[in-house]
Design a protein around this motif. Sequence first.
Motif, PDB file in Angstrom:
ATOM      1  N   MET A   1      36.855 -27.742  54.192  1.00 32.86           N
ATOM      2  CA  MET A   1      35.657 -27.152  54.765  1.00 32.86           C
ATOM      3  C   MET A   1      34.419 -27.746  54.104  1.00 32.86           C
ATOM      4  N   THR A   2      33.292 -27.655  54.781  1.00 32.68           N
ATOM      5  CA  THR A   2      32.068 -28.261  54.263  1.00 32.68           C
ATOM      6  C   THR A   2      31.090 -27.238  53.710  1.00 32.68           C
ATOM      7  N   GLY A   3      31.152 -25.997  54.185  1.00 32.60           N
ATOM      8  CA  GLY A   3      30.219 -24.974  53.725  1.00 32.60           C
ATOM      9  C   GLY A   3      30.676 -24.305  52.447  1.00 32.60           C
ATOM     10  N   ASN A   4      29.850 -23.381  51.957  1.00 30.79           N
ATOM     11  CA  ASN A   4      30.165 -22.654  50.735  1.00 30.79           C
ATOM     12  C   ASN A   4      31.397 -21.780  50.965  1.00 30.79           C
ATOM     13  N   PRO A   5      32.435 -21.919  50.142  1.00 31.30           N
ATOM     14  CA  PRO A   5      33.676 -21.173  50.367  1.00 31.30           C
ATOM     15  C   PRO A   5      33.679 -19.772  49.772  1.00 31.30           C
ATOM     16  N   PHE A   6      32.687 -19.461  48.953  1.00 30.68           N
ATOM     17  CA  PHE A   6      32.626 -18.135  48.334  1.00 30.68           C
ATOM     18  C   PHE A   6      31.907 -17.165  49.265  1.00 30.68           C
ATOM     19  N   ARG A   7      32.334 -15.897  49.250  1.00 27.67           N
ATOM     20  CA  ARG A   7      31.854 -14.942  50.250  1.00 27.67           C
ATOM     21  C   ARG A   7      31.411 -13.626  49.587  1.00 27.67           C
ATOM     22  N   PRO A   8      30.223 -13.611  48.995  1.00 31.31           N
ATOM     23  CA  PRO A   8      29.729 -12.383  48.347  1.00 31.31           C
ATOM     24  C   PRO A   8      29.078 -11.433  49.335  1.00 31.31           C
ATOM     25  N   THR A   9      29.777 -11.158  50.423  1.00 29.72           N
ATOM     26  CA  THR A   9      29.268 -10.275  51.468  1.00 29.72           C
ATOM     27  C   THR A   9      30.171  -9.065  51.549  1.00 29.72           C
ATOM     28  N   PHE A  10      29.605  -7.859  51.551  1.00 32.31           N
ATOM     29  CA  PHE A  10      30.414  -6.655  51.551  1.00 32.31           C
ATOM     30  C   PHE A  10      31.278  -6.586  52.806  1.00 32.31           C
ATOM     31  N   GLY A  11      32.575  -6.381  52.591  1.00 28.81           N
ATOM     32  CA  GLY A  11      33.513  -6.262  53.697  1.00 28.81           C
ATOM     33  C   GLY A  11      34.158  -7.563  54.108  1.00 28.81           C
ATOM     34  N   ALA A  12      33.634  -8.706  53.652  1.00 26.59           N
ATOM     35  CA  ALA A  12      34.201 -10.007  54.025  1.00 26.59           C
ATOM     36  C   ALA A  12      35.305 -10.381  53.044  1.00 26.59           C
ATOM     37  N   SER A  13      36.485 -10.682  53.569  1.00 29.01           N
ATOM     38  CA  SER A  13      37.615 -11.026  52.710  1.00 29.01           C
ATOM     39  C   SER A  13      37.403 -12.389  52.064  1.00 29.01           C
ATOM     40  N   VAL A 209      39.925  -7.963  37.612  1.00 33.72           N
ATOM     41  CA  VAL A 209      40.942  -9.004  37.773  1.00 33.72           C
ATOM     42  C   VAL A 209      41.161  -9.660  36.404  1.00 33.72           C
ATOM     43  N   ASN A 210      42.405  -9.949  36.060  1.00 33.46           N
ATOM     44  CA  ASN A 210      42.666 -10.529  34.746  1.00 33.46           C
ATOM     45  C   ASN A 210      42.072 -11.935  34.649  1.00 33.46           C
ATOM     46  N   PRO A 211      41.786 -12.398  33.419  1.00 27.74           N
ATOM     47  CA  PRO A 211      41.094 -13.691  33.245  1.00 27.74           C
ATOM     48  C   PRO A 211      41.796 -14.875  33.906  1.00 27.74           C
ATOM     49  N   GLN A 212      43.118 -14.944  33.798  1.00 25.81           N
ATOM     50  CA  GLN A 212      43.826 -16.076  34.392  1.00 25.81           C
ATOM     51  C   GLN A 212      43.642 -16.115  35.907  1.00 25.81           C
ATOM     52  N   ALA A 213      43.790 -14.947  36.555  1.00 25.25           N
ATOM     53  CA  ALA A 213      43.625 -14.891  38.010  1.00 25.25           C
ATOM     54  C   ALA A 213      42.174 -15.150  38.406  1.00 25.25           C
ATOM     55  N   THR A 214      41.230 -14.700  37.567  1.00 26.91           N
ATOM     56  CA  THR A 214      39.815 -14.940  37.852  1.00 26.91           C
ATOM     57  C   THR A 214      39.497 -16.430  37.805  1.00 26.91           C
ATOM     58  N   THR A 215      39.979 -17.106  36.770  1.00 27.00           N
ATOM     59  CA  THR A 215      39.751 -18.550  36.652  1.00 27.00           C
ATOM     60  C   THR A 215      40.344 -19.284  37.846  1.00 27.00           C
ATOM     61  N   SER A 216      41.547 -18.879  38.246  1.00 27.51           N
ATOM     62  CA  SER A 216      42.184 -19.508  39.412  1.00 27.51           C
ATOM     63  C   SER A 216      41.370 -19.278  40.673  1.00 27.51           C
ATOM     64  N   ALA A 217      40.771 -18.082  40.789  1.00 24.06           N
ATOM     65  CA  ALA A 217      39.960 -17.784  41.975  1.00 24.06           C
ATOM     66  C   ALA A 217      38.772 -18.722  42.064  1.00 24.06           C
ATOM     67  N   PHE A 218      38.094 -18.966  40.944  1.00 30.86           N
ATOM     68  CA  PHE A 218      36.956 -19.896  40.940  1.00 30.86           C
ATOM     69  C   PHE A 218      37.418 -21.306  41.318  1.00 30.86           C
ATOM     70  N   LYS A 219      38.476 -21.772  40.672  1.00 29.41           N
ATOM     71  CA  LYS A 219      38.921 -23.142  40.898  1.00 29.41           C
ATOM     72  C   LYS A 219      39.517 -23.333  42.291  1.00 29.41           C
ATOM     73  N   ASP A 220      40.388 -22.419  42.690  1.00 27.22           N
ATOM     74  CA  ASP A 220      41.090 -22.577  43.969  1.00 27.22           C
ATOM     75  C   ASP A 220      40.151 -22.433  45.156  1.00 27.22           C
ATOM     76  N   THR A 221      39.171 -21.540  45.043  1.00 20.75           N
ATOM     77  CA  THR A 221      38.217 -21.375  46.145  1.00 20.75           C
ATOM     78  C   THR A 221      37.347 -22.613  46.282  1.00 20.75           C
ATOM     79  N   ALA A 222      36.814 -23.104  45.174  1.00 16.49           N
ATOM     80  CA  ALA A 222      35.975 -24.306  45.218  1.00 16.49           C
ATOM     81  C   ALA A 222      36.775 -25.508  45.701  1.00 16.49           C
ATOM     82  N   ALA A 223      38.072 -25.532  45.388  1.00 19.97           N
ATOM     83  CA  ALA A 223      38.925 -26.666  45.766  1.00 19.97           C
ATOM     84  C   ALA A 223      39.089 -26.812  47.279  1.00 19.97           C
ATOM     85  N   LEU A 224      38.677 -25.785  48.022  1.00 20.93           N
ATOM     86  CA  LEU A 224      38.713 -25.895  49.484  1.00 20.93           C
ATOM     87  C   LEU A 224      37.639 -26.846  49.989  1.00 20.93           C
ATOM     88  N   THR A 225      36.735 -27.250  49.088  1.00 22.36           N
ATOM     89  CA  THR A 225      35.635 -28.148  49.443  1.00 22.36           C
ATOM     90  C   THR A 225      35.671 -29.376  48.532  1.00 22.36           C
TER      91      THR A 225
END
Length: 379
Positions: A1-13, A209-225
């Motif tokens: 994907m080309t846009g921002n992969p993070f979704r800080p919007t209430f209700g958006a998964s 969320v535990n630190p390991q899962a949090t770090t993975s969330a940052f890396k894995d989400t950004a990796a979509l771009t």
Amino acid sequence: MTGNPFRPTFGASPLKWAGRSAVLNDFTVGLDGGVGNPNRAMLISGHRGMGKTVLLTELEDIAAQQGWAVIRVSGRSNSVTQLIDSIIPEKINQLASPSTRRIKDIRIAGLGGIGTEEIGTPPVPTLESRLRELSAHLRDSGILLTIDEIQDADPHDLEIIAVAFQHLVRDELDVSIVMAGLTAGVDKLLHLPGTTFLRRARRFHLGPVNPQATTSAFKDTAALTSIAFNDEAADRATEASHGYPFLIQLIGYLAWNAASQASETTISSTTVDAVLGEAITTMGTQVHDPAVRALSQRQLEYLHALADIADEAGTATSGAIAHELKTTTTSLSEVRARLLEQGLIDAPRHGTARLLSPCRTSAIIFTQAANKPTWTKRY
């Protein structure tokens, strides 16, 4: 994907989930498990910013993908009335066949027209009859009802909902219910008459969320771009987020935007540090400020005092808070109880209070200017 992969919007998964797999997996098992599966009744609690509403949305999506009829209501509304009068009828209309109406007469301009009328006169509907009517339109699926902000729900409404669902389950109809709300409010609700069924629902408490899962969330989400978090940046973002799902998405969103605007393909710790001020302010105004605005002057003073004297974990004893406010612990007991219900503090130990903030170590302080709560940081 080309846009921002993070979704800080209430209700958006989020595009990449972190730390909520147990709830998601058990819910899916419940849908597949048939009538009576314990995972078809869930009660989710957590503090502000823990992702309760987002999780409800994801569970709704899972059910909808399996062909279930999803109906949602807020505990802040007249739940039963809305379900009977509008929410369920609208869902039925989406599924209903036109065969329930017959031609009554025909009208053409100048000559008359075609009119229709309902076949039969239905009795006054109840929640149970509405749910049965909706169920009759479904094939090989069921009904999912979600209730958000359940701590604000009318206990009588909850009792009506409970009785209806119990009757449907006894008649082997496929139904599921998932409720979510603030921890202290849910705990209080569980002890009220008429809400016994809530105690039988599977309880899930959403913590950080535990630190390991949090770090993975940052890396894995950004990796979509094409923009990635380096290890140091991911660790810094993990530390700053304190495992709050909303902050994970918000910090990721702001850091990704900053890197993109600078035409960088890597998010560094410097980039993360540069956006933390905005992230903290946004968290305060979007998550906590709506609750703070409804507080009394005394409740605000209590939060001021707690923020001023709290240790690195955001905690202080009730005695120390009373001393700061030059009063007694007894006089503050009701104030403390209300703040607990609002999800602005918790009590990790008897006789203590802890400021519920995703940035406890930087001590978000409630300040008041012109009777309007604002947010600042103390380092």
